[in-house]
Design a protein around this motif. Sequence first.
Motif, PDB file in Angstrom:
ATOM      1  N   GLU A  36       0.834  -1.210   0.000  1.00  0.00           N
ATOM      2  CA  GLU A  36       0.000   0.000   0.000  1.00  0.00           C
ATOM      3  C   GLU A  36       0.863   1.252   0.000  1.00  0.00           C
ATOM      4  O   GLU A  36       0.580   2.219  -0.723  1.00  0.00           O
ATOM      5  CB  GLU A  36      -0.927   0.006   1.224  1.00  0.00           C
ATOM      6  CG  GLU A  36      -2.032  -1.013   1.156  1.00  0.00           C
ATOM      7  CD  GLU A  36      -2.786  -1.165   2.470  1.00  0.00           C
ATOM      8  OE1 GLU A  36      -2.566  -0.360   3.404  1.00  0.00           O
ATOM      9  OE2 GLU A  36      -3.592  -2.115   2.571  1.00  0.00           O
ATOM     10  N   ARG A  37       1.921   1.253   0.778  1.00  0.00           N
ATOM     11  CA  ARG A  37       2.807   2.427   0.841  1.00  0.00           C
ATOM     12  C   ARG A  37       3.595   2.599  -0.444  1.00  0.00           C
ATOM     13  O   ARG A  37       3.906   3.719  -0.834  1.00  0.00           O
ATOM     14  CB  ARG A  37       3.739   2.312   2.042  1.00  0.00           C
ATOM     15  CG  ARG A  37       2.936   2.427   3.315  1.00  0.00           C
ATOM     16  CD  ARG A  37       3.735   2.918   4.446  1.00  0.00           C
ATOM     17  NE  ARG A  37       2.873   2.984   5.609  1.00  0.00           N
ATOM     18  CZ  ARG A  37       3.312   3.123   6.812  1.00  0.00           C
ATOM     19  NH1 ARG A  37       4.607   3.213   7.042  1.00  0.00           N
ATOM     20  NH2 ARG A  37       2.475   3.183   7.819  1.00  0.00           N
ATOM     21  N   ARG A  38       3.908   1.492  -1.111  1.00  0.00           N
ATOM     22  CA  ARG A  38       4.573   1.597  -2.417  1.00  0.00           C
ATOM     23  C   ARG A  38       3.680   2.372  -3.380  1.00  0.00           C
ATOM     24  O   ARG A  38       4.128   3.287  -4.061  1.00  0.00           O
ATOM     25  CB  ARG A  38       4.807   0.208  -3.017  1.00  0.00           C
ATOM     26  CG  ARG A  38       6.101  -0.414  -2.714  1.00  0.00           C
ATOM     27  CD  ARG A  38       6.221  -1.682  -3.558  1.00  0.00           C
ATOM     28  NE  ARG A  38       6.902  -2.687  -2.792  1.00  0.00           N
ATOM     29  CZ  ARG A  38       6.596  -3.971  -2.752  1.00  0.00           C
ATOM     30  NH1 ARG A  38       5.588  -4.441  -3.474  1.00  0.00           N
ATOM     31  NH2 ARG A  38       7.282  -4.809  -2.028  1.00  0.00           N
ATOM     32  N   GLN A  40       1.258   4.422  -2.707  1.00  0.00           N
ATOM     33  CA  GLN A  40       1.202   5.824  -2.275  1.00  0.00           C
ATOM     34  C   GLN A  40       2.458   6.582  -2.705  1.00  0.00           C
ATOM     35  O   GLN A  40       2.379   7.723  -3.162  1.00  0.00           O
ATOM     36  CB  GLN A  40       1.033   5.916  -0.758  1.00  0.00           C
ATOM     37  CG  GLN A  40      -0.320   5.462  -0.276  1.00  0.00           C
ATOM     38  CD  GLN A  40      -0.383   5.299   1.241  1.00  0.00           C
ATOM     39  OE1 GLN A  40       0.631   5.371   1.932  1.00  0.00           O
ATOM     40  NE2 GLN A  40      -1.584   5.061   1.744  1.00  0.00           N
ATOM     41  N   GLU A  81       8.101   3.063  12.596  1.00  0.00           N
ATOM     42  CA  GLU A  81       7.283   3.254  11.406  1.00  0.00           C
ATOM     43  C   GLU A  81       8.089   2.896  10.162  1.00  0.00           C
ATOM     44  O   GLU A  81       9.271   3.222  10.061  1.00  0.00           O
ATOM     45  CB  GLU A  81       6.833   4.710  11.310  1.00  0.00           C
ATOM     46  CG  GLU A  81       5.927   4.979  10.142  1.00  0.00           C
ATOM     47  CD  GLU A  81       5.458   6.427  10.091  1.00  0.00           C
ATOM     48  OE1 GLU A  81       4.995   6.820   9.007  1.00  0.00           O
ATOM     49  OE2 GLU A  81       5.558   7.148  11.084  1.00  0.00           O
ATOM     50  N   SER A 114       8.227   6.778   1.677  1.00  0.00           N
ATOM     51  CA  SER A 114       7.036   7.574   1.961  1.00  0.00           C
ATOM     52  C   SER A 114       7.346   9.051   1.758  1.00  0.00           C
ATOM     53  O   SER A 114       8.434   9.514   2.120  1.00  0.00           O
ATOM     54  CB  SER A 114       6.568   7.342   3.397  1.00  0.00           C
ATOM     55  OG  SER A 114       6.180   6.006   3.564  1.00  0.00           O
TER      56      SER A 114
END
Length: 187
Positions: A36-38, A40, A81, A114
Amino acid sequence: MLKGVRIGSQFKIGGKFILMVKIREALDTEREVIRERRVQAYEEHINSIPKGHWEALKTAISSDADEQQGVELLVAEIKGEIAGSVALFPPKSDAYKGLADMLEYPEIRMLAVSPEYRGKGIAEELIRECIQRAKSKGFPCIGLHTAEFMKSALLIYKRMGFERIPQFDFQPANDGIIVKAFNLSIK
């Protein structure tokens, strides 16, 4: 130091030093969050490339390709994180599901940081870890692919000494966008 964990550089955010970044292998329970962060992280390119290319890229970076045999999925962790991630594919793996040649050396894929952690050296820390892992296994070089629209990534790769190897370029979405091959000698 714990096995599989390396402490990188200190980073300054908002004028204050924070804890050092920890580079470690991802936990199985983190894979979905990483994907999911990729997406984003790569969304910054959504308006600069054709829709079909974005859909192909999104499918590739959110796929389970990082679960193939021998792939090392690494994360950069800051204060608990996940700030970034990268997948290190072993030699002769089908890193691009038939779109590109299988290479004789490890390949860096799906590097993502991120947005709030960009410009802090995290991508370079992840790349250095991949280089170190490939070097420790005796490989003479390490490779990667990226497209021209990924300007920040290109600057990092060039600054770190990666060189173009156009014979391994490919076009994933038949839209004129070439995914360019690079490698770095690590002898």
